[in-house]
Write a protein that holds these residues in place. Structure first.
Motif, PDB file in Angstrom:
ATOM      1  N   PHE A 260      62.828  96.110   1.193  1.00  0.00           N
ATOM      2  CA  PHE A 260      62.641  95.598  -0.166  1.00  0.00           C
ATOM      3  C   PHE A 260      61.303  94.878  -0.340  1.00  0.00           C
ATOM      4  O   PHE A 260      61.041  94.328  -1.397  1.00  0.00           O
ATOM      5  N   ALA A 261      60.472  94.849   0.697  1.00  0.00           N
ATOM      6  CA  ALA A 261      59.245  94.041   0.647  1.00  0.00           C
ATOM      7  C   ALA A 261      58.384  94.397  -0.562  1.00  0.00           C
ATOM      8  O   ALA A 261      58.244  95.566  -0.936  1.00  0.00           O
ATOM      9  N   SER A 262      57.779  93.371  -1.131  1.00  0.00           N
ATOM     10  CA  SER A 262      56.911  93.549  -2.309  1.00  0.00           C
ATOM     11  C   SER A 262      55.519  93.983  -1.853  1.00  0.00           C
ATOM     12  O   SER A 262      55.169  93.883  -0.667  1.00  0.00           O
ATOM     13  N   PRO A 263      54.675  94.431  -2.792  1.00  0.00           N
ATOM     14  CA  PRO A 263      53.294  94.787  -2.424  1.00  0.00           C
ATOM     15  C   PRO A 263      52.549  93.653  -1.724  1.00  0.00           C
ATOM     16  O   PRO A 263      51.864  93.888  -0.726  1.00  0.00           O
ATOM     17  N   ASP A 264      52.683  92.416  -2.210  1.00  0.00           N
ATOM     18  CA  ASP A 264      51.980  91.307  -1.553  1.00  0.00           C
ATOM     19  C   ASP A 264      52.520  91.070  -0.141  1.00  0.00           C
ATOM     20  O   ASP A 264      51.751  90.782   0.784  1.00  0.00           O
ATOM     21  N   THR A 268      50.329  91.558   3.260  1.00  0.00           N
ATOM     22  CA  THR A 268      50.196  90.470   4.235  1.00  0.00           C
ATOM     23  C   THR A 268      50.593  90.942   5.626  1.00  0.00           C
ATOM     24  O   THR A 268      49.901  90.663   6.610  1.00  0.00           O
ATOM     25  N   VAL A 269      51.699  91.678   5.729  1.00  0.00           N
ATOM     26  CA  VAL A 269      52.130  92.175   7.044  1.00  0.00           C
ATOM     27  C   VAL A 269      51.089  93.155   7.595  1.00  0.00           C
ATOM     28  O   VAL A 269      50.753  93.115   8.781  1.00  0.00           O
ATOM     29  N   ARG A 270      50.544  94.010   6.743  1.00  0.00           N
ATOM     30  CA  ARG A 270      49.532  94.974   7.219  1.00  0.00           C
ATOM     31  C   ARG A 270      48.308  94.249   7.756  1.00  0.00           C
ATOM     32  O   ARG A 270      47.730  94.662   8.759  1.00  0.00           O
ATOM     33  N   TRP A 271      47.947  93.146   7.089  1.00  0.00           N
ATOM     34  CA  TRP A 271      46.799  92.368   7.552  1.00  0.00           C
ATOM     35  C   TRP A 271      47.105  91.628   8.863  1.00  0.00           C
ATOM     36  O   TRP A 271      46.279  91.585   9.779  1.00  0.00           O
ATOM     37  N   MET A 272      48.335  91.088   8.963  1.00  0.00           N
ATOM     38  CA  MET A 272      48.713  90.299  10.137  1.00  0.00           C
ATOM     39  C   MET A 272      49.048  91.151  11.352  1.00  0.00           C
ATOM     40  O   MET A 272      48.776  90.772  12.486  1.00  0.00           O
ATOM     41  N   ALA A 273      49.749  92.260  11.114  1.00  0.00           N
ATOM     42  CA  ALA A 273      50.316  93.039  12.219  1.00  0.00           C
ATOM     43  C   ALA A 273      50.107  94.529  11.939  1.00  0.00           C
ATOM     44  O   ALA A 273      51.066  95.269  11.677  1.00  0.00           O
ATOM     45  N   PRO A 274      48.832  94.979  12.008  1.00  0.00           N
ATOM     46  CA  PRO A 274      48.546  96.367  11.605  1.00  0.00           C
ATOM     47  C   PRO A 274      49.278  97.418  12.438  1.00  0.00           C
ATOM     48  O   PRO A 274      49.697  98.446  11.895  1.00  0.00           O
ATOM     49  N   ALA A 301      51.248  98.723  -0.203  1.00  0.00           N
ATOM     50  CA  ALA A 301      50.475  97.561   0.269  1.00  0.00           C
ATOM     51  C   ALA A 301      49.129  97.475  -0.454  1.00  0.00           C
ATOM     52  O   ALA A 301      48.624  96.374  -0.711  1.00  0.00           O
ATOM     53  N   ASP A 302      48.557  98.635  -0.802  1.00  0.00           N
ATOM     54  CA  ASP A 302      47.267  98.632  -1.518  1.00  0.00           C
ATOM     55  C   ASP A 302      47.381  97.945  -2.878  1.00  0.00           C
ATOM     56  O   ASP A 302      46.391  97.462  -3.423  1.00  0.00           O
ATOM     57  N   ARG A 303      48.591  97.940  -3.431  1.00  0.00           N
ATOM     58  CA  ARG A 303      48.791  97.295  -4.747  1.00  0.00           C
ATOM     59  C   ARG A 303      48.856  95.777  -4.637  1.00  0.00           C
ATOM     60  O   ARG A 303      48.838  95.071  -5.637  1.00  0.00           O
ATOM     61  N   GLY A 304      49.041  95.266  -3.405  1.00  0.00           N
ATOM     62  CA  GLY A 304      49.196  93.820  -3.238  1.00  0.00           C
ATOM     63  C   GLY A 304      47.985  93.180  -2.595  1.00  0.00           C
ATOM     64  O   GLY A 304      46.997  93.854  -2.271  1.00  0.00           O
ATOM     65  N   ARG A 305      48.080  91.876  -2.411  1.00  0.00           N
ATOM     66  CA  ARG A 305      47.008  91.127  -1.741  1.00  0.00           C
ATOM     67  C   ARG A 305      47.648  90.220  -0.699  1.00  0.00           C
ATOM     68  O   ARG A 305      48.693  89.616  -0.959  1.00  0.00           O
ATOM     69  N   PRO A 306      47.037  90.090   0.473  1.00  0.00           N
ATOM     70  CA  PRO A 306      47.581  89.156   1.476  1.00  0.00           C
ATOM     71  C   PRO A 306      47.671  87.749   0.892  1.00  0.00           C
ATOM     72  O   PRO A 306      46.786  87.330   0.121  1.00  0.00           O
ATOM     73  N   TYR A 307      48.721  87.028   1.265  1.00  0.00           N
ATOM     74  CA  TYR A 307      48.886  85.669   0.746  1.00  0.00           C
ATOM     75  C   TYR A 307      47.739  84.771   1.211  1.00  0.00           C
ATOM     76  O   TYR A 307      47.395  84.766   2.408  1.00  0.00           O
TER      77      TYR A 307
END
Ligand code: SF4
Length: 350
Positions: A260-264, A268-274, A301-307
């Motif tokens: 259920f994870a949101s884009p943001d 954030t997960v992609r940035w933290m744990a690619p 993920a492209d639609r969101g931004r890392p926190y």
């Protein structure tokens, strides 16, 4: 026979009438031999523990149960730190913690190809491991759990959590002839589906009145009627430091790579744990089916931004990706700080 009910003073003005009515009652905690709290490590499960302690529950009867969603297999869905956080909570409150899991976790179930669902293993009170199940009929998944409130299609919750607790209770002789209370932290405010959950009911493992293997098991959702601000206030009053994911900006904590994870959250997960993120992307290509219905996980993920809170705190990112909770787990109410993720993006199961 139902346990005696008493008035619960902590309930307030909740919008759902049924929830309000249900939340105004609470079981008599002294009438249970065992109180089993499902501790995911998220704020609501911690709040359920704190609420019970506030209600005078005997800590000697409380036990925490954490269901490891990766099932001791390759790290895939869960936050690396969650088990360590749960251990720290257990130590801080002097209540035992038992781990249990579906062998191979969600990944093995997802990759099931003409095989039965795997067995469940759990830690016993004697310090050993017990394994049951895994002998069902063969079946094939080769796809992700569906993003829906329907637990039959969103099979991750039942396979990795609900059915694991069922197995723990049904396969532990210590519950036979006894009264047990299962406590979980769902709240009505989270979703319309959760608003319809009963606050108090017989648990699915209850066999009261039966002649073979009778056990009395109730299910209580003690914070069903609480609003998010009341949950944070419970943690503040007890000075409990929330799971590091909230401090990184996540509004909800369960699996790190929740369906259920949101884009943001995904950004954030992609940035933290690619590498972890890429594991899921690889399975999307292999299954020919994406986690989200509308787009591949990279596109979401492209639609969101890392926190920003995560970008600013490499030390917290490092803690989240480690297995040992090294900071203090408790502080004073005066020093306690609301985490960056509070009242934020709480995308999660309906
Ligand atoms: S947190 Fe998300 S992925 Fe994990 S079991 Fe729950 S719904 Fe499934």
């Amino acid at each position: 026979m139902m346990r005696a009910l008493s008035t619960n003073p902590e309930d307030g003005e909740h919008p759902h009438a049924l929830s309000r009515l249900q939340s105004s009652i609470a079981p008599d905690l002294r009438s249970y031999d065992y109180i089993l709290i499902a501790l995911s490590g998220g704020k609501d499960s911690v709040a359920a523990l704190l609420h019970l302690l506030d209600q005078g529950a005997d800590p000697a009867r409380i036990e925490l149960h954490h269901h490891d969603v990766d099932g001791r297999g390759p790290p895939t869905f869960d936050w690396p730190i969650t088990a360590g956080y749960c251990r720290a909570i257990s130590a801080a409150f002097g209540v035992p913690l038992y781990f249990s899991w579906r062998d191979g976790g969600l990944r093995r179930e997802m990759l099931r190809d003409n095989e039965p669902t795997a067995s469940v293993t759990f830690e016993t009170t004697e310090g050993s491991l017990a394994t049951f199940g895994g002998r069902g009929g063969p079946g094939t998944r080769l796809r992700f759990p569906q993003v829906t409130a329907d637990l039959r299609l969103r099979w991750c919750s039942s396979v990795a959590k609900i059915d694991v607790m069922r197995s723990v209770i049904c396969n532990s002789p210590r519950f036979l002839g006894k009264c047990a209370l299962v406590v979980t932290g769902e709240r009505a405010e989270e979703s319309p589906a959760r608003a319809r959950y009963l606050t108090f009911e017989p648990h699915r493992t209850d066999t009261r009145g039966g002649t073979r293997r009778p056990r009395h098991v109730d299910h209580w959702r003690p914070i069903h009627g609480l609003e998010e601000r009341q949950v944070w206030d419970l943690l503040r009053r007890h000075g409990v430091v929330p799971h590091v994911a909230y401090q990184l900006g996540f509004g909800r904590v369960s699996c790190m790579l929740c369906i259920f994870a949101s884009p943001d959250q995904l950004a954030t997960v992609r940035w933290m744990a690619p590498e972890r993120f890429e594991t899921i992307a690889v399975y999307e290509r292999r299954f020919g089916c994406t986690v989200k219905r509308d787009a591949p996980i990279h596109a979401v993920a492209d639609r969101g931004r890392p926190y920003p809170a995560a970008l600013a705190r490499p030390d917290l990112v490092q803690l989240a990706m480690s297995e040992l909770w090294s900071p203090a787990i408790r502080t004073s109410p005066e020093r306690w700080r609301l985490p960056a993720g509070a009242f934020g993006d709480a995308a999660g199961p309906g």
